[in-house]
Design an enzyme around this catalytic site. Sequence first.
Site, PDB file in Angstrom:
ATOM      1  N   CYS A 104      -4.620   7.985   9.887  1.00 37.45           N
ATOM      2  CA  CYS A 104      -4.768   7.391  11.210  1.00 37.45           C
ATOM      3  C   CYS A 104      -4.294   8.352  12.300  1.00 37.45           C
ATOM      4  O   CYS A 104      -3.298   9.048  12.133  1.00 37.45           O
ATOM      5  CB  CYS A 104      -3.957   6.098  11.285  1.00 37.45           C
ATOM      6  SG  CYS A 104      -4.713   4.736  10.397  1.00 37.45           S
TER       7      CYS A 104
ATOM      8  N   ARG B 150       1.527  14.302  13.029  1.00 34.96           N
ATOM      9  CA  ARG B 150       1.658  14.109  11.592  1.00 34.96           C
ATOM     10  C   ARG B 150       1.628  15.435  10.813  1.00 34.96           C
ATOM     11  O   ARG B 150       0.839  15.624   9.892  1.00 34.96           O
ATOM     12  CB  ARG B 150       0.599  13.129  11.071  1.00 34.96           C
ATOM     13  CG  ARG B 150       0.577  11.843  11.855  1.00 34.96           C
ATOM     14  CD  ARG B 150      -0.169  10.751  11.165  1.00 34.96           C
ATOM     15  NE  ARG B 150       0.615  10.082  10.151  1.00 34.96           N
ATOM     16  CZ  ARG B 150       0.171   9.063   9.427  1.00 34.96           C
ATOM     17  NH1 ARG B 150      -1.036   8.612   9.602  1.00 34.96           N
ATOM     18  NH2 ARG B 150       0.937   8.501   8.520  1.00 34.96           N
TER      19      ARG B 150
ATOM     20  N   ASP C 253       5.108   0.297  12.089  1.00 32.83           N
ATOM     21  CA  ASP C 253       3.840  -0.281  11.637  1.00 32.83           C
ATOM     22  C   ASP C 253       3.609  -1.702  12.161  1.00 32.83           C
ATOM     23  O   ASP C 253       2.504  -2.229  12.028  1.00 32.83           O
ATOM     24  CB  ASP C 253       3.764  -0.278  10.100  1.00 32.83           C
ATOM     25  CG  ASP C 253       3.602   1.125   9.553  1.00 32.83           C
ATOM     26  OD1 ASP C 253       3.217   2.032  10.319  1.00 32.83           O
ATOM     27  OD2 ASP C 253       3.861   1.335   8.352  1.00 32.83           O
TER      28      ASP C 253
ATOM     29  N   LYS D 230       0.847  -1.216   0.000  1.00 36.24           N
ATOM     30  CA  LYS D 230       0.000   0.000   0.000  1.00 36.24           C
ATOM     31  C   LYS D 230       0.868   1.246   0.000  1.00 36.24           C
ATOM     32  O   LYS D 230       0.623   2.190  -0.748  1.00 36.24           O
ATOM     33  CB  LYS D 230      -0.895  -0.033   1.252  1.00 36.24           C
ATOM     34  CG  LYS D 230      -1.424   1.336   1.679  1.00 36.24           C
ATOM     35  CD  LYS D 230      -2.289   1.259   2.906  1.00 36.24           C
ATOM     36  CE  LYS D 230      -1.602   1.459   4.231  1.00 36.24           C
ATOM     37  NZ  LYS D 230      -1.158   2.834   4.539  1.00 36.24           N
ATOM     38  N   ASN D 231       1.887   1.249   0.858  1.00 32.87           N
ATOM     39  CA  ASN D 231       2.683   2.477   0.998  1.00 32.87           C
ATOM     40  C   ASN D 231       3.643   2.701  -0.171  1.00 32.87           C
ATOM     41  O   ASN D 231       4.250   3.757  -0.278  1.00 32.87           O
ATOM     42  CB  ASN D 231       3.426   2.483   2.338  1.00 32.87           C
ATOM     43  CG  ASN D 231       2.460   2.650   3.497  1.00 32.87           C
ATOM     44  OD1 ASN D 231       1.301   3.020   3.289  1.00 32.87           O
ATOM     45  ND2 ASN D 231       2.909   2.374   4.710  1.00 32.87           N
TER      46      ASN D 231
HETATM   47  N1  EPU Z   1       6.861  14.361  10.627  1.00 34.11           N
HETATM   48  C1  EPU Z   1       6.937  15.698  10.922  1.00 34.11           C
HETATM   49  N2  EPU Z   1       6.840  16.606   9.892  1.00 34.11           N
HETATM   50  C2  EPU Z   1       6.674  16.228   8.604  1.00 34.11           C
HETATM   51  C3  EPU Z   1       6.607  14.843   8.303  1.00 34.11           C
HETATM   52  C4  EPU Z   1       6.702  13.927   9.335  1.00 34.11           C
HETATM   53  O1  EPU Z   1       7.084  16.086  12.092  1.00 34.11           O
HETATM   54  O2  EPU Z   1       6.604  17.093   7.725  1.00 34.11           O
HETATM   55  C5  EPU Z   1       6.948  13.362  11.725  1.00 34.11           C
HETATM   56  C6  EPU Z   1       5.620  12.600  11.847  1.00 34.11           C
HETATM   57  O3  EPU Z   1       4.680  13.310  12.643  1.00 34.11           O
HETATM   58  C7  EPU Z   1       6.067  11.306  12.477  1.00 34.11           C
HETATM   59  C8  EPU Z   1       7.457  11.088  11.881  1.00 34.11           C
HETATM   60  O4  EPU Z   1       7.883  12.360  11.388  1.00 34.11           O
HETATM   61  O5  EPU Z   1       6.171  11.447  13.860  1.00 34.11           O
HETATM   62  C9  EPU Z   1       7.496  10.070  10.753  1.00 34.11           C
HETATM   63  O6  EPU Z   1       6.674  10.484   9.693  1.00 34.11           O
HETATM   64  P1  EPU Z   1       6.944  10.097   8.158  1.00 34.11           P
HETATM   65  O7  EPU Z   1       6.709  11.331   7.347  1.00 34.11           O
HETATM   66  O8  EPU Z   1       8.233   9.389   8.034  1.00 34.11           O
HETATM   67  O9  EPU Z   1       5.767   9.063   7.895  1.00 34.11           O
HETATM   68  P2  EPU Z   1       4.615   9.172   6.824  1.00 34.11           P
HETATM   69  O10 EPU Z   1       5.177   9.449   5.490  1.00 34.11           O
HETATM   70  O11 EPU Z   1       3.505  10.017   7.323  1.00 34.11           O
HETATM   71  C10 EPU Z   1       4.765   6.622   6.215  1.00 34.11           C
HETATM   72  C11 EPU Z   1       3.782   5.504   6.123  1.00 34.11           C
HETATM   73  C12 EPU Z   1       3.335   5.111   7.510  1.00 34.11           C
HETATM   74  C13 EPU Z   1       4.556   4.658   8.294  1.00 34.11           C
HETATM   75  C14 EPU Z   1       5.602   5.788   8.321  1.00 34.11           C
HETATM   76  C15 EPU Z   1       6.872   5.404   9.013  1.00 34.11           C
HETATM   77  C16 EPU Z   1       2.727   5.953   4.012  1.00 34.11           C
HETATM   78  C17 EPU Z   1       1.519   6.355   3.263  1.00 34.11           C
HETATM   79  N3  EPU Z   1       2.650   5.943   5.336  1.00 34.11           N
HETATM   80  O12 EPU Z   1       4.080   7.689   6.864  1.00 34.11           O
HETATM   81  O13 EPU Z   1       2.447   4.015   7.367  1.00 34.11           O
HETATM   82  O14 EPU Z   1       4.189   4.327   9.612  1.00 34.11           O
HETATM   83  O15 EPU Z   1       5.894   6.193   6.965  1.00 34.11           O
HETATM   84  O16 EPU Z   1       7.437   4.300   8.425  1.00 34.11           O
HETATM   85  O17 EPU Z   1       3.732   5.601   3.411  1.00 34.11           O
HETATM   86  C18 EPU Z   1       0.582   2.684   7.881  1.00 34.11           C
HETATM   87  O18 EPU Z   1       0.778   2.102   6.797  1.00 34.11           O
HETATM   88  O19 EPU Z   1      -0.247   2.279   8.727  1.00 34.11           O
HETATM   89  C19 EPU Z   1       1.331   3.894   8.173  1.00 34.11           C
HETATM   90  C20 EPU Z   1       1.007   4.727   9.156  1.00 34.11           C
END
Ligand code: EPU
Length: 419
Positions: A119, A124, A308, A25-26
């Site tokens: 979620c 985030r 995850d 999915k991701n």
């Molecule tokens: N963060 C910030 N500022 C930003 C971006 C992120 O503070 O601009 C913080 C977030 O709040 C969090 C941390 O950095 O505390 C990690 O966030 P990241 O941006 O790395 O994660 P994401 O891109 O929002 C993706 C996956 C998540 C997975 C995380 C970590 C997708 C669509 N989602 O999220 O997947 O947990 O990377 O590996 O790719 C899931 O599939 O259930 C899921 C939550």
Amino acid sequence: MILHNKYKVSGGKRVFGEIATPISKNAILPIMAASIICQGKTLLKSCPDLTDIDNMILLLEKVGAKVVRDGEDIEIDASEIVCGDMSEEISSRFRSSIFMLGALISRCRYAKVSQPGGCAIGLRSIDIHLEALKRMGVVVKEEDGYVICDGTNMHGADIYLRYGSVGATENIIMASVLLKGKTRIINCACEPEIVDLQNFLNKCGAKISGAGTSFITITGVERLYGTQYTAVADRIVAGTYLCFGALNKGKLCITNINPKLLSEPINVLKQMGCDVLTTNNAVKINAPTRLNSINMLRTNPYPEFPTDLQSLFMSMLAISKGDSIIEENVFENRFHNAHEINKLGGDIIVQDKLAIIHGVKKLKPGHLIGSDLRGTMGLILLASAINGVSTIDGAQYVERGYGNFEQNIAKIGIDIVRL
Ligand code: EPU
């Protein structure tokens, strides 16, 4: 309309058999967004039936892409893209709507997107995404819940990320593929899904190197062309099914997965007493009657232990032999399940980013409330190992990330019904 958002699980059965891992999915969600950077048609193969994919299709259609779904194939024709606003209502349904920001700014040099939903596992924020775009010369305004980006004067840049955000890394890659000159991302995320986005875009004609390390270089090209692509397998789904095997005295084989993508979870499962055998594209697990605890499980960005899978391991440790500690270092609000597990007789104390788990011998069945995708899965996993009937709220979350879920786990011997 009746919403069937609950599962009934009659737990305590041994599991055995084989499950094939679907694509990730991701990985597929940013690739779907990236397809609008390409002139022409993109064909994405083997896409599972997930609500996040349905929502991404709606967003693509909203900007003028013509999307045809034929079974598991999704064809996206991005010949004509309308460079307007994104739907706030659809964006608020899922986090990955934020990928439209990188894709639209790349294709149209303009994007107006609303703050993404997703979620409730932490704040985030998208500040890292926006800081990076500013470094590339994008003028960013935030107004009434919308982010408005003007990329008229965009250029390649050296971008240092204060944190290796997965989504920000993917957005910067998309935003920069058509820019003149080089863009370099320093301290970026190394997740396999980023390597997959690089592979997809390079197949479309982009020049990206370094994905999978913390330093990515993008050399701008004039245009991208559509292609056919099958995304990488879902390491989190494969890891989830391994946990069903581990907690239910299972003998399971998970196919279509490169075990290297799950090195850390596999190490932990071994420490917990499971026999795990790997081949090039499969993982076999043979689990003991009761799992061992582990001293310390720390979640961190790839290649360390994935956040995850944290909720699933919390469920397993709740009924393992001894005491364990989990440290959650990625999302600040991912311990909702501790309260649910304690309702059934568990002994988990949460202190800030630590969960201190005293493994109990038995839990009683009951009613559990899931509040996010992986958390709900953790509760279903727990219920599958408790003798008696439990109900779990949260099927709407599961549908976001696990295709054919009930059929898959019923096939390995879990007694589950959607209510
Ligand atoms: N963060 C910030 N500022 C930003 C971006 C992120 O503070 O601009 C913080 C977030 O709040 C969090 C941390 O950095 O505390 C990690 O966030 P990241 O941006 O790395 O994660 P994401 O891109 O929002 C993706 C996956 C998540 C997975 C995380 C970590 C997708 C669509 N989602 O999220 O997947 O947990 O990377 O590996 O790719 C899931 O599939 O259930 C899921 C939550």
